[in-house]
Design a protein around this motif. Structure first.
Motif, PDB file in Angstrom:
ATOM      1  N   ARG B 231       0.913  -1.288   0.060  1.00  9.29           N
ATOM      2  CA  ARG B 231       0.087   0.082   0.045  1.00  9.29           C
ATOM      3  C   ARG B 231       0.742   1.267  -0.031  1.00  9.29           C
ATOM      4  O   ARG B 231       0.307   2.155  -0.584  1.00  9.29           O
ATOM      5  CB  ARG B 231      -0.867   0.016   1.321  1.00  9.29           C
ATOM      6  N   GLY B 232       2.155   0.959   0.429  1.00 15.42           N
ATOM      7  CA  GLY B 232       2.999   2.185   0.588  1.00 15.42           C
ATOM      8  C   GLY B 232       3.342   2.664  -0.822  1.00 15.42           C
ATOM      9  O   GLY B 232       4.081   3.757  -1.133  1.00 15.42           O
ATOM     10  N   SER B 233       3.399   1.641  -1.774  1.00 11.14           N
ATOM     11  CA  SER B 233       3.694   1.694  -3.326  1.00 11.14           C
ATOM     12  C   SER B 233       2.588   2.070  -4.098  1.00 11.14           C
ATOM     13  O   SER B 233       2.448   2.006  -5.199  1.00 11.14           O
ATOM     14  CB  SER B 233       4.224   0.551  -3.797  1.00 11.14           C
ATOM     15  N   GLY B 234       1.408   2.439  -3.359  1.00 11.03           N
ATOM     16  CA  GLY B 234       0.053   2.863  -4.229  1.00 11.03           C
ATOM     17  C   GLY B 234      -0.769   1.769  -4.531  1.00 11.03           C
ATOM     18  O   GLY B 234      -1.803   2.128  -5.372  1.00 11.03           O
ATOM     19  N   VAL B 235      -0.646   0.642  -4.157  1.00  8.88           N
ATOM     20  CA  VAL B 235      -1.532  -0.379  -4.694  1.00  8.88           C
ATOM     21  C   VAL B 235      -2.746  -0.719  -3.462  1.00  8.88           C
ATOM     22  O   VAL B 235      -2.271  -0.998  -2.577  1.00  8.88           O
ATOM     23  CB  VAL B 235      -0.870  -1.672  -4.818  1.00  8.88           C
ATOM     24  N   ASP B 236      -3.754  -0.394  -3.978  1.00  7.65           N
ATOM     25  CA  ASP B 236      -5.034  -0.272  -3.075  1.00  7.65           C
ATOM     26  C   ASP B 236      -5.723  -1.624  -2.947  1.00  7.65           C
ATOM     27  O   ASP B 236      -6.515  -2.155  -3.591  1.00  7.65           O
ATOM     28  CB  ASP B 236      -6.024   0.744  -3.715  1.00  7.65           C
ATOM     29  N   ILE B 237      -5.094  -2.255  -1.687  1.00  5.94           N
ATOM     30  CA  ILE B 237      -5.668  -3.720  -1.387  1.00  5.94           C
ATOM     31  C   ILE B 237      -5.519  -3.828   0.157  1.00  5.94           C
ATOM     32  O   ILE B 237      -4.630  -3.650   0.531  1.00  5.94           O
ATOM     33  CB  ILE B 237      -5.086  -4.833  -2.293  1.00  5.94           C
ATOM     34  N   ASP B 238      -6.798  -4.107   0.668  1.00 10.29           N
ATOM     35  CA  ASP B 238      -6.876  -4.474   2.173  1.00 10.29           C
ATOM     36  C   ASP B 238      -7.800  -5.716   2.370  1.00 10.29           C
ATOM     37  O   ASP B 238      -9.016  -5.662   1.816  1.00 10.29           O
ATOM     38  CB  ASP B 238      -7.251  -3.497   3.098  1.00 10.29           C
ATOM     39  N   LEU B 239      -7.446  -6.895   2.752  1.00 12.01           N
ATOM     40  CA  LEU B 239      -8.249  -7.998   2.701  1.00 12.01           C
ATOM     41  C   LEU B 239      -9.420  -7.919   3.724  1.00 12.01           C
ATOM     42  O   LEU B 239     -10.750  -8.314   3.402  1.00 12.01           O
ATOM     43  CB  LEU B 239      -7.711  -9.183   3.046  1.00 12.01           C
ATOM     44  N   ARG B 240      -9.288  -7.020   4.644  1.00 11.68           N
ATOM     45  CA  ARG B 240     -10.377  -6.615   5.455  1.00 11.68           C
ATOM     46  C   ARG B 240     -11.508  -6.204   4.795  1.00 11.68           C
ATOM     47  O   ARG B 240     -12.639  -6.242   5.117  1.00 11.68           O
ATOM     48  CB  ARG B 240      -9.897  -5.581   6.759  1.00 11.68           C
ATOM     49  N   ARG B 241     -11.388  -5.255   3.824  1.00  7.31           N
ATOM     50  CA  ARG B 241     -12.419  -4.599   3.128  1.00  7.31           C
ATOM     51  C   ARG B 241     -12.764  -5.160   1.731  1.00  7.31           C
ATOM     52  O   ARG B 241     -13.808  -5.665   1.525  1.00  7.31           O
ATOM     53  CB  ARG B 241     -11.800  -3.072   2.615  1.00  7.31           C
ATOM     54  N   ASP B 242     -11.651  -5.965   1.221  1.00 14.42           N
ATOM     55  CA  ASP B 242     -11.804  -6.587  -0.245  1.00 14.42           C
ATOM     56  C   ASP B 242     -12.332  -7.900  -0.091  1.00 14.42           C
ATOM     57  O   ASP B 242     -13.017  -8.253  -1.254  1.00 14.42           O
ATOM     58  CB  ASP B 242     -10.722  -6.636  -0.930  1.00 14.42           C
ATOM     59  N   ALA B 243     -12.085  -8.718   0.929  1.00 15.26           N
ATOM     60  CA  ALA B 243     -12.576 -10.181   1.059  1.00 15.26           C
ATOM     61  C   ALA B 243     -12.902 -10.455   2.373  1.00 15.26           C
ATOM     62  O   ALA B 243     -12.114 -10.904   3.247  1.00 15.26           O
ATOM     63  CB  ALA B 243     -11.436 -11.162   0.619  1.00 15.26           C
ATOM     64  N   THR B 246     -14.698 -12.864   9.194  1.00 16.60           N
ATOM     65  CA  THR B 246     -15.164 -12.950  10.332  1.00 16.60           C
ATOM     66  C   THR B 246     -15.893 -11.288  10.582  1.00 16.60           C
ATOM     67  O   THR B 246     -15.804 -10.628  12.032  1.00 16.60           O
ATOM     68  CB  THR B 246     -13.816 -13.017  11.399  1.00 16.60           C
ATOM     69  N   GLY B 247     -16.701 -10.998   9.825  1.00 10.60           N
ATOM     70  CA  GLY B 247     -17.553  -9.785  10.198  1.00 10.60           C
ATOM     71  C   GLY B 247     -17.091  -8.483   9.942  1.00 10.60           C
ATOM     72  O   GLY B 247     -17.397  -7.442  10.481  1.00 10.60           O
ATOM     73  N   TYR B 248     -15.709  -8.568   9.341  1.00  5.37           N
ATOM     74  CA  TYR B 248     -15.470  -7.099   9.027  1.00  5.37           C
ATOM     75  C   TYR B 248     -16.254  -6.114   8.087  1.00  5.37           C
ATOM     76  O   TYR B 248     -15.957  -5.214   7.926  1.00  5.37           O
ATOM     77  CB  TYR B 248     -13.937  -7.268   8.348  1.00  5.37           C
ATOM     78  N   GLU B 249     -17.129  -6.929   7.521  1.00  5.03           N
ATOM     79  CA  GLU B 249     -18.109  -5.964   6.647  1.00  5.03           C
ATOM     80  C   GLU B 249     -18.921  -5.335   7.227  1.00  5.03           C
ATOM     81  O   GLU B 249     -19.472  -4.117   6.672  1.00  5.03           O
ATOM     82  CB  GLU B 249     -18.737  -7.019   5.598  1.00  5.03           C
ATOM     83  N   ASN B 250     -19.005  -5.479   8.671  1.00  6.45           N
ATOM     84  CA  ASN B 250     -19.948  -4.666   9.319  1.00  6.45           C
ATOM     85  C   ASN B 250     -19.241  -3.228   9.903  1.00  6.45           C
ATOM     86  O   ASN B 250     -19.694  -2.485  10.698  1.00  6.45           O
ATOM     87  CB  ASN B 250     -20.448  -5.269  10.740  1.00  6.45           C
ATOM     88  N   PHE B 251     -17.824  -3.254   9.762  1.00  7.49           N
ATOM     89  CA  PHE B 251     -17.240  -2.143  10.219  1.00  7.49           C
ATOM     90  C   PHE B 251     -16.850  -0.912   8.980  1.00  7.49           C
ATOM     91  O   PHE B 251     -16.513  -1.331   7.899  1.00  7.49           O
ATOM     92  CB  PHE B 251     -15.826  -2.493  10.800  1.00  7.49           C
ATOM     93  N   LYS B 252     -16.399   0.401   9.682  1.00 12.35           N
ATOM     94  CA  LYS B 252     -16.212   1.387   8.769  1.00 12.35           C
ATOM     95  C   LYS B 252     -15.181   1.604   8.835  1.00 12.35           C
ATOM     96  O   LYS B 252     -14.747   2.080  10.033  1.00 12.35           O
ATOM     97  CB  LYS B 252     -17.285   2.364   8.884  1.00 12.35           C
ATOM     98  N   PHE B 253     -13.903   1.690   8.004  1.00 11.65           N
ATOM     99  CA  PHE B 253     -12.717   2.245   8.038  1.00 11.65           C
ATOM    100  C   PHE B 253     -12.079   2.516   6.700  1.00 11.65           C
ATOM    101  O   PHE B 253     -12.401   2.175   5.715  1.00 11.65           O
ATOM    102  CB  PHE B 253     -11.879   1.292   8.807  1.00 11.65           C
TER     103      PHE B 253
END
Lengths: 165, 400
Positions: B231-243, B246-253
């Motif tokens: 992500r420091g190199s500008g690639v936008d991926i975070d598995l908590r948001r993208d896949a 354990t319920g991460y879809e309920n959280f906003k970040f």
């Protein structure tokens, strides 16, 4: 999420972009596919793996541009003994696919994918070290975890858990 | 691990020198050995040599019951034991097709984010110390101590927690736990300001980090970087948001990104993640559901001690799980989780018995280490220390 039986029919799975793309380029080299627990696995011919990886990486609609993992499973004593497993991730589309290649137990060797992803370097060295699978075309194939003069390949199923004493 | 450095890097002419750094070097964060080929003080080539901490955990797993593997996972990436527990448990639960109750899921998110903060604090403290800023280390470890106390409260252990179990959690959190975490969460943003006050505008820190060890987005993907390094190199991926798991879809970040790709960019990403994580902790505390902490699967999940004293079935299930384990339907899964260092993946193959046929851990540090050689080309020796710190490797995770 109760378990459902896996789907193994190629026709039914064709809608998945990775499988469709591979079938399109070389139908004969795709041995089988399985959709189980929301994960797609594709078995390809040993000689096709490097090309398959390059095709999936460069696909315009769904590029699997990231090699997430590369490992091996030993099915000793059955043959073909080894299965080399490639986990691919598409960063733009957030999709995953698993490629598998079956290898015989007698002097297992497969083409390296380091020319497709430089990141395969350490993973292939690890599989070489712990399973004794050779990767042809690898720039620097030598042991990575075990000492250079170690005998045997510890993750093979015929290698005892407590080691040789 | 070759006995001689000369065989590792062939020095082309008389111009270059081969220098060994590590495995006992204070800023390699463990037993990492780097073989440097240098021309004067400039790096011509760098080669990581690993394996000093190899304990054969993957082999050991094959000889254990599924539930006995959980404590082993703590010891892989020892700075984020709960993330390891989580990844393993999620993978086995996926193999079993097990449904986890909401409270257990939210607790998992809460503990997992505290683990991320804990891990980032160790990184920040040691990274800053490597670059000459001693004070930050003391501040970071002050807050880390609080988080370790939370781990001790829920699991009885500060580091090797094994708090997540297949099917849920080991224990109910004790009385007063949530209040204490809330107090910590309320003041933590102020602490992050404190760290940033010491570093972000510090001219010495900026000179050591800005423009150092650059990695382009293409190189980062090709070399397999993950997490804040990617992500420091500008690639936008975070598995908590993208896949979500354990319920991460309920959280906003938010997912902090930076396009510079240098040591400072990776620093900015991680420090912003500290702020995002504490936001998730607060959301988890505010919305913590009531209910059971274990799945309703008597053949897999150990019964409560109280039930064992009064119900015969509970006693029988307990005896069976402990002595025979539980069979897991044949199949294979790859479960990936966003650990503090990036994509942590567990690939588990089951042959239908009570012991895993194969467990493979895809460690984020192992992946990130491969970017080091590219980053360090043409840098000075002192910058290698900054580069190693910026990819945040944990050797337990690399060597396994």
């Amino acid at each position: 999420m109760p378990l459902t039986p896996p789907i193994t029919d190629l026709e039914q799975l064709k809608s998945h972009p990775a499988l469709a793309r591979l079938l399109e380029s070389n139908t004969a080299a795709v041995q089988a596919a399985k959709y189980d627990r929301d994960e797609l696995t594709i078995w390809v011919d040993k000689g096709f793996i490097r090309e398959a990886c390059a095709i999936l990486r460069d696909d315009s609609s769904c590029p699997f541009n990231y090699l997430a993992d590369l490992t091996c499973v030993d099915w000793y004593p059955s043959e073909p003994r080894f299965e080399v497993v490639y986990h691919l991730l598409s960063i733009p589309r957030k999709e995953r696919v698993r490629l598998k290649v079956r290898l015989d137990g007698s002097s297992p060797a497969i083409e390296s994918v380091t020319s497709v992803w430089p990141s395969a370097n350490h993973y292939e060295r690890e599989v070489f070290d712990l399973f004794g699978v050779r990767f042809t075309g690898h720039p620097d194939l030598k042991r990575i975890m075990m000492p250079d003069d170690w005998e045997g390949h510890p993750l093979r199923k015929d290698y005892p858990v407590e080691g040789y004493r | 691990m070759s006995p001689t450095s000369a065989s590792l890097v062939q020095s082309d002419q008389d111009k270059t020198l081969v220098l060994n750094m590590g495995p006992q070097h204070p800023s390699t964060h463990g037993v990492l050995r780097l073989v440097l080929e240098i021309d004067g003080e400039t790096i011509v080539r760098l080669r990581p040599e690993i394996g000093y901490l190899h304990t054969g955990i993957e082999k050991t797993c094959e000889a254990k019951f599924y539930q006995q593997v959980v404590p082993l996972t703590d010891r892989i990436d020892y700075l984020c034991p709960l993330t390891n527990n989580l990844t393993y448990c999620l993978a086995v639960e996926k193999l079993l097709g097990l449904e986890i109750p909401p409270k257990a899921q939210w607790m998992r998110v809460l503990m997992n984010e505290l683990t991320r903060i804990n891990s980032h604090l160790v990184w920040l403290g040691t990274h800053a110390m490597d670059l000459g800023a001693m004070t930050v280390f003391l501040y970071c470890f002050r807050e880390r101590e609080d988080i370790l106390r939370f781990f001790e409260m829920v699991s009885g252990q500060r580091m090797m927690t094994s708090y997540f179990r297949i099917g849920g959690l080991a224990l109910e959190p004790p009385l007063g736990f949530f209040e204490k975490v809330k107090k910590f969460a309320d003041r933590f943003l102020g602490n992050v300001d404190e760290y940033e006050g010491l570093l972000t505008g510090n001219p010495i820190f900026l000179m050591r980090t800005k423009g150092v060890a650059k990695l382009s987005a293409e190189d980062a993907i090709a070399l397999g970087a993950c997490g804040p390094t990617l992500r420091g190199s500008g690639v936008d991926i975070d598995l908590r948001r993208d896949a979500p798991y354990t319920g991460y879809e309920n959280f906003k970040f938010n997912v902090p990104l930076s396009t510079e790709g240098d040591v400072f960019a990776r620093y900015v990403c991680r420090v912003q993640e500290l702020r995002e994580s504490i936001g998730i902790v607060q959301q988890a505390l505010a919305g913590m559901p009531e209910g059971p902490i274990k799945a309703d699967a008597p053949k897999v999940v150990l019964p409560d001690r109280e039930k064992m004293k009064t119900q015969m079935e509970a006693l029988i299930y307990h005896f069976k799980i402990i002595t025979e384990g539980f069979a897991v339907p044949a199949g294979e899964v790859y479960q990936a989780v966003e650990s503090p260092r990036g994509e942590m993946g567990y690939y588990i193959v089951s042959d239908g018995t009570a012991k895993p046929y194969r467990v493979h851990m895809r460690g984020p540090s192992y992946a990130n280490l491969q970017t080091l050689a590219k980053m360090c080309e043409g840098l000075l020796i002192a910058d290698v220390v900054a580069a190693v710190g910026s990819i945040d490797v944990v050797l337990g995770d690399i060597d396994r």
